[in-house]
Motif scaffolding. Structure first.
Motif, PDB file in Angstrom:
ATOM      1  N   GLU A 179       0.748  -1.362   0.116  1.00  0.00           N
ATOM      2  CA  GLU A 179      -0.192   0.130  -0.204  1.00  0.00           C
ATOM      3  C   GLU A 179       0.574   1.565   0.222  1.00  0.00           C
ATOM      4  OE1 GLU A 179      -0.759  -2.545   2.344  1.00  0.00           O
ATOM      5  OE2 GLU A 179      -2.140  -3.272   1.214  1.00  0.00           O
ATOM      6  N   GLY A 180       2.486   1.141   0.426  1.00  0.00           N
ATOM      7  CA  GLY A 180       3.096   2.675   0.290  1.00  0.00           C
ATOM      8  C   GLY A 180       3.762   2.841   1.553  1.00  0.00           C
ATOM      9  N   ASN A 181       2.807   2.424   2.473  1.00  0.00           N
ATOM     10  CA  ASN A 181       3.148   2.637   3.791  1.00  0.00           C
ATOM     11  C   ASN A 181       4.856   1.944   4.340  1.00  0.00           C
ATOM     12  OD1 ASN A 181       0.572   3.731   4.002  1.00  0.00           O
ATOM     13  ND2 ASN A 181      -0.043   1.133   4.345  1.00  0.00           N
ATOM     14  N   ASN A 182       5.117   2.930   5.091  1.00  0.00           N
ATOM     15  CA  ASN A 182       6.200   3.437   5.289  1.00  0.00           C
ATOM     16  C   ASN A 182       5.998   1.814   6.470  1.00  0.00           C
ATOM     17  OD1 ASN A 182       7.323   4.800   3.982  1.00  0.00           O
ATOM     18  ND2 ASN A 182       8.197   6.294   5.428  1.00  0.00           N
ATOM     19  N   MET A 183       6.641   0.967   6.781  1.00  0.00           N
ATOM     20  CA  MET A 183       7.304  -0.052   7.867  1.00  0.00           C
ATOM     21  C   MET A 183       8.144  -0.510   8.731  1.00  0.00           C
ATOM     22  SD  MET A 183       4.332  -0.952   7.052  1.00  0.00           S
ATOM     23  CE  MET A 183       4.626  -2.919   8.382  1.00  0.00           C
ATOM     24  N   LEU A 184       7.826  -0.199  10.245  1.00  0.00           N
ATOM     25  CA  LEU A 184       9.500  -0.853  10.775  1.00  0.00           C
ATOM     26  C   LEU A 184      10.193  -1.559  10.651  1.00  0.00           C
ATOM     27  CD1 LEU A 184      11.246   0.763  12.951  1.00  0.00           C
ATOM     28  CD2 LEU A 184       9.979  -0.483  14.559  1.00  0.00           C
ATOM     29  N   PRO A 185      11.497  -1.690  10.125  1.00  0.00           N
ATOM     30  CA  PRO A 185      12.095  -3.597   9.905  1.00  0.00           C
ATOM     31  C   PRO A 185      12.002  -3.948  10.924  1.00  0.00           C
ATOM     32  CG  PRO A 185      13.733  -1.394   9.114  1.00  0.00           C
ATOM     33  CD  PRO A 185      11.970  -0.708   9.793  1.00  0.00           C
ATOM     34  N   ALA A 186      11.941  -3.787  12.552  1.00  0.00           N
ATOM     35  CA  ALA A 186      12.332  -4.961  13.455  1.00  0.00           C
ATOM     36  C   ALA A 186      10.151  -5.025  13.673  1.00  0.00           C
ATOM     37  CB  ALA A 186      12.747  -4.051  15.248  1.00  0.00           C
ATOM     38  N   ASP A 187       9.869  -4.572  13.374  1.00  0.00           N
ATOM     39  CA  ASP A 187       8.627  -4.637  13.389  1.00  0.00           C
ATOM     40  C   ASP A 187       7.695  -6.241  12.463  1.00  0.00           C
ATOM     41  OD1 ASP A 187       7.881  -3.618  15.928  1.00  0.00           O
ATOM     42  OD2 ASP A 187       6.383  -1.862  14.289  1.00  0.00           O
ATOM     43  N   ILE A 188       8.623  -5.989  11.156  1.00  0.00           N
ATOM     44  CA  ILE A 188       7.844  -6.773  10.083  1.00  0.00           C
ATOM     45  C   ILE A 188       9.049  -7.860   9.856  1.00  0.00           C
ATOM     46  CG2 ILE A 188       9.327  -5.646   7.715  1.00  0.00           C
ATOM     47  CD1 ILE A 188       6.693  -5.399   5.949  1.00  0.00           C
ATOM     48  N   LEU A 189       9.955  -7.784  10.606  1.00  0.00           N
ATOM     49  CA  LEU A 189      11.422  -8.657  10.492  1.00  0.00           C
ATOM     50  C   LEU A 189      11.550  -9.306  11.220  1.00  0.00           C
ATOM     51  CD1 LEU A 189      14.126  -7.325   7.635  1.00  0.00           C
ATOM     52  CD2 LEU A 189      12.519  -8.473   7.217  1.00  0.00           C
ATOM     53  N   TYR A 190      10.699  -9.223  12.414  1.00  0.00           N
ATOM     54  CA  TYR A 190      10.991  -9.814  14.033  1.00  0.00           C
ATOM     55  C   TYR A 190      10.567 -11.368  14.148  1.00  0.00           C
ATOM     56  CZ  TYR A 190      11.247 -10.725  18.941  1.00  0.00           C
ATOM     57  OH  TYR A 190      11.061 -10.859  19.838  1.00  0.00           O
ATOM     58  N   LYS A 191      11.371 -12.444  13.713  1.00  0.00           N
ATOM     59  CA  LYS A 191      11.237 -13.795  14.375  1.00  0.00           C
ATOM     60  C   LYS A 191      10.693 -14.106  13.093  1.00  0.00           C
ATOM     61  CE  LYS A 191      11.533 -13.904  19.376  1.00  0.00           C
ATOM     62  NZ  LYS A 191      10.970 -14.395  20.761  1.00  0.00           N
ATOM     63  N   PRO A 226      20.447  -9.955  12.867  1.00  0.00           N
ATOM     64  CA  PRO A 226      19.392  -9.258  14.436  1.00  0.00           C
ATOM     65  C   PRO A 226      17.961  -8.906  14.537  1.00  0.00           C
ATOM     66  CG  PRO A 226      20.765  -7.628  13.286  1.00  0.00           C
ATOM     67  CD  PRO A 226      21.027  -8.890  11.983  1.00  0.00           C
ATOM     68  N   TYR A 227      17.513  -8.742  13.175  1.00  0.00           N
ATOM     69  CA  TYR A 227      16.054  -8.961  13.209  1.00  0.00           C
ATOM     70  C   TYR A 227      15.743 -10.921  13.741  1.00  0.00           C
ATOM     71  CZ  TYR A 227      16.227  -4.720  11.543  1.00  0.00           C
ATOM     72  OH  TYR A 227      16.780  -3.724  11.679  1.00  0.00           O
ATOM     73  N   THR A 228      15.823 -12.091  13.321  1.00  0.00           N
ATOM     74  CA  THR A 228      15.743 -13.026  13.090  1.00  0.00           C
ATOM     75  C   THR A 228      16.124 -14.195  12.913  1.00  0.00           C
ATOM     76  OG1 THR A 228      13.723 -15.045  12.372  1.00  0.00           O
ATOM     77  CG2 THR A 228      15.687 -13.115  10.272  1.00  0.00           C
ATOM     78  N   ASN A 229      16.658 -15.483  14.088  1.00  0.00           N
ATOM     79  CA  ASN A 229      16.959 -16.607  13.685  1.00  0.00           C
ATOM     80  C   ASN A 229      16.222 -17.526  13.382  1.00  0.00           C
ATOM     81  OD1 ASN A 229      14.795 -17.169  15.417  1.00  0.00           O
ATOM     82  ND2 ASN A 229      16.013 -17.484  17.076  1.00  0.00           N
ATOM     83  N   GLY A 230      15.388 -17.021  12.477  1.00  0.00           N
ATOM     84  CA  GLY A 230      14.612 -17.692  10.828  1.00  0.00           C
ATOM     85  C   GLY A 230      14.961 -18.190   9.753  1.00  0.00           C
ATOM     86  N   LYS A 231      14.789 -19.305   9.616  1.00  0.00           N
ATOM     87  CA  LYS A 231      15.527 -19.094   7.994  1.00  0.00           C
ATOM     88  C   LYS A 231      15.542 -17.708   6.725  1.00  0.00           C
ATOM     89  CE  LYS A 231      15.476 -23.047   9.914  1.00  0.00           C
ATOM     90  NZ  LYS A 231      16.811 -23.575  10.266  1.00  0.00           N
ATOM     91  N   ILE A 232      16.362 -17.340   6.075  1.00  0.00           N
ATOM     92  CA  ILE A 232      16.972 -16.914   5.287  1.00  0.00           C
ATOM     93  C   ILE A 232      16.662 -17.722   3.324  1.00  0.00           C
ATOM     94  CG2 ILE A 232      18.263 -14.551   4.184  1.00  0.00           C
ATOM     95  CD1 ILE A 232      18.741 -14.771   7.055  1.00  0.00           C
TER      96      ILE A 232
END
Length: 475
Positions: free
Chosen positions: A229-241, A333-339
């Motif tokens: 939608e074009g809204n700015n997202m905080l990286p920590a919020d969107i990528l956390y875990k 730093p944001y996640t210990n999940g798979k990349i």
């Protein structure tokens, strides 16, 4: 070129303007911003109230409770801004003080902890009027502290707050200049601004994606993210875990190859790690280097690319990472999940180019230690050489002789995986060729982009498309 004012000079300039009047509410790092205004002199005309609702129970009694008891959030900051403005409106008569422009400044932050395991971060914002008869505007930003001392972080926060207030009242008609001024008297090494949002009548023309772009372009942060939608997202919020799957490209425009690479790569990624869609964040990455490929960044071209990705429903990350390992290092730093990263075979040749890593003391081995980290895989999409017509895959890719064994090691251990079920009909689709076809009014390009993309390009005149010229050419 205007001389840069010190925080004290900026605070004094605000104090001496009899029409600027408001409150300061600071949580978590003392009253660092308002301190500048008190010390500058003449503050009685400017400061209605300064407070630090430090105790959580007392803070809750003023602003209400937060979900999960999280206080360093954007939601908390906006509540503070709006509550404090409502109090000014309620308690100060406009008739008694005609011409006054009200504001509320707030921050909610956490500085570095005692063990120095958490660097600290926070939200900083301003709700203000450009004219007494106008509605309020808001500027909200998120910061990450890089200094290793709480007192230094507090001082940096104080200077940032002064810069924000001064910039809002002096550069509201020039948001780019305002953004540049945020780090006046502050080293870029000390703080990172990784999200900014403008709203209100003074910024009705502002596209916050362009403002995000300024943060990366000016070196204030390494990456910014915004949703479809074009809204700015905080990286920590969107990528956390989350598990993260990324696709890098120019997307100028998005082609059927890009989508095939993304879809087939993501299918393999989810199958390999047993990831669900809800647990996985998908990002389409465009680098600043790519945006600068033709010289200065063309903002219209930038918006064209991200508008198309948004129309297709994708989240976009704009980064300062020329090297792939820096992208993976950013996620870590944001996640210990798979990349997972999907890329073309031709891009993998860059990854295995030692010249790429001359800036690293550990060279390519240091880069590979960060790139091929545990739980990370590359999904390779075949590339058909336009000159030789040879289809290059992970199996026949020719890397430098000195790196052959290293390449075999990563492939054997499934750090590099071939996308074998690709669509062979897309093997001769190239972005550059599509742009040439658009320029030469050859309509066959429309069959080489995803459904709906051609209509958007034609409707908006993207990438040099000119309907009237095409009509003449084919009439």
């Amino acid at each position: 070129m205007h001389p840069k004012l010190t925080p004290k000079q900026k605070a004094l300039a605000i104090n001496l303007d009899r029409n600027i009047y408001g409150t300061f509410a600071e949580i978590g790092a003392g009253q660092e911003t308002v301190r500048h205004f008190f010390r500058a002199g003449g503050a009685s005309q400017t400061i209605a109230k300064a407070m630090s609702a430090y105790d959580k129970d007392f803070s809750d009694a003023i602003y209400g409770k937060e979900a999960k008891n999280r206080y360093v959030t954007q939601n908390r900051l906006r509540k503070m801004l709006r509550y404090e403005v409502s109090l000014i409106e309620e308690r100060v008569s406009r008739e008694t003080f005609p011409g006054r422009k009200f504001f509320s400044y707030a921050n909610t932050v956490t500085t570095i902890n005692f063990d120095k395991t958490m660097k600290g971060h926070g939200w900083v914002g301003l709700r203000f009027q450009c004219h007494e008869a106008e509605d309020y505007n808001e500027i909200v930003l998120h910061v990450k502290f890089n200094e290793n001392d709480a007192t230094l972080q507090q001082e940096t926060l104080g200077s940032l707050g002064v810069n924000l207030i001064y910039g809002a009242f002096n550069y509201a008609d020039n948001p780019r200049r305002m953004i540049n001024s945020l780090l006046d008297d502050i080293s870029k090494d000390n703080i990172e601004i990784d999200m900014i949002d403008f709203s209100g009548p003074a910024f009705s023309y502002v596209d916050n994606r362009l403002m995000s772009l300024q943060l990366v372009k000016n070196g204030m942060t390494d990456a910014v993210i915004f949703n479809s939608e074009g809204n700015n997202m905080l990286p920590a919020d969107i990528l956390y875990k989350k598990n993260i799957f990324a696709v890098r490209g120019s997307f100028r425009p998005v082609t059927l190859v890009n989508i095939d690479m993304f879809e087939k790569g993501l299918d393999l990624f989810k199958k390999d790690w047993g990831c669900s869609e809800e647990e996985t964040e998908v990002l389409f990455e465009i680098t600043i280097a790519n945006l600068r490929a033709a010289g200065d960044i063309d903002e219209r071209d930038f918006l064209d690319r991200v508008d198309i990705l948004g129309k297709l429903g994708y989240t976009v990350i704009i980064s300062n990472f020329s090297e792939y390992y820096r992208l993976i290092d950013y996620f870590a730093p944001y996640t210990n999940g798979k990349i997972g990263v999907a890329m073309g075979v031709n891009n993998m040749l860059d990854v295995f180019d030692e010249n790429y890593y001359e800036n690293l003391s550990g060279g390519i081995l240091e880069a590979f230690g960060k790139f091929f980290r545990k739980g990370m895989r590359v999904y390779l999409y075949p590339y058909k050489d336009p000159e030789t017509h040879q289809l290059l895959t992970a199996n026949n890719l020719k890397v430098n002789d000195s790196l052959k064994e290293l390449y075999k090691y990563f492939k054997h251990n499934k750090r590099i995986v071939d996308i074998q079920n690709h669509n062979p009909n897309y093997s001769e689709i190239y972005s550059r060729s599509i742009l040439e076809k658009i320029a030469s009014h050859n309509p066959t390009w429309e069959q080489e982009v995803p459904e709906g993309v051609a209509d958007l390009i034609k409707e908006r005149g993207m990438f040099g498309y000119k309907e009237e010229l095409i009509l003449k050419e084919f009439s």
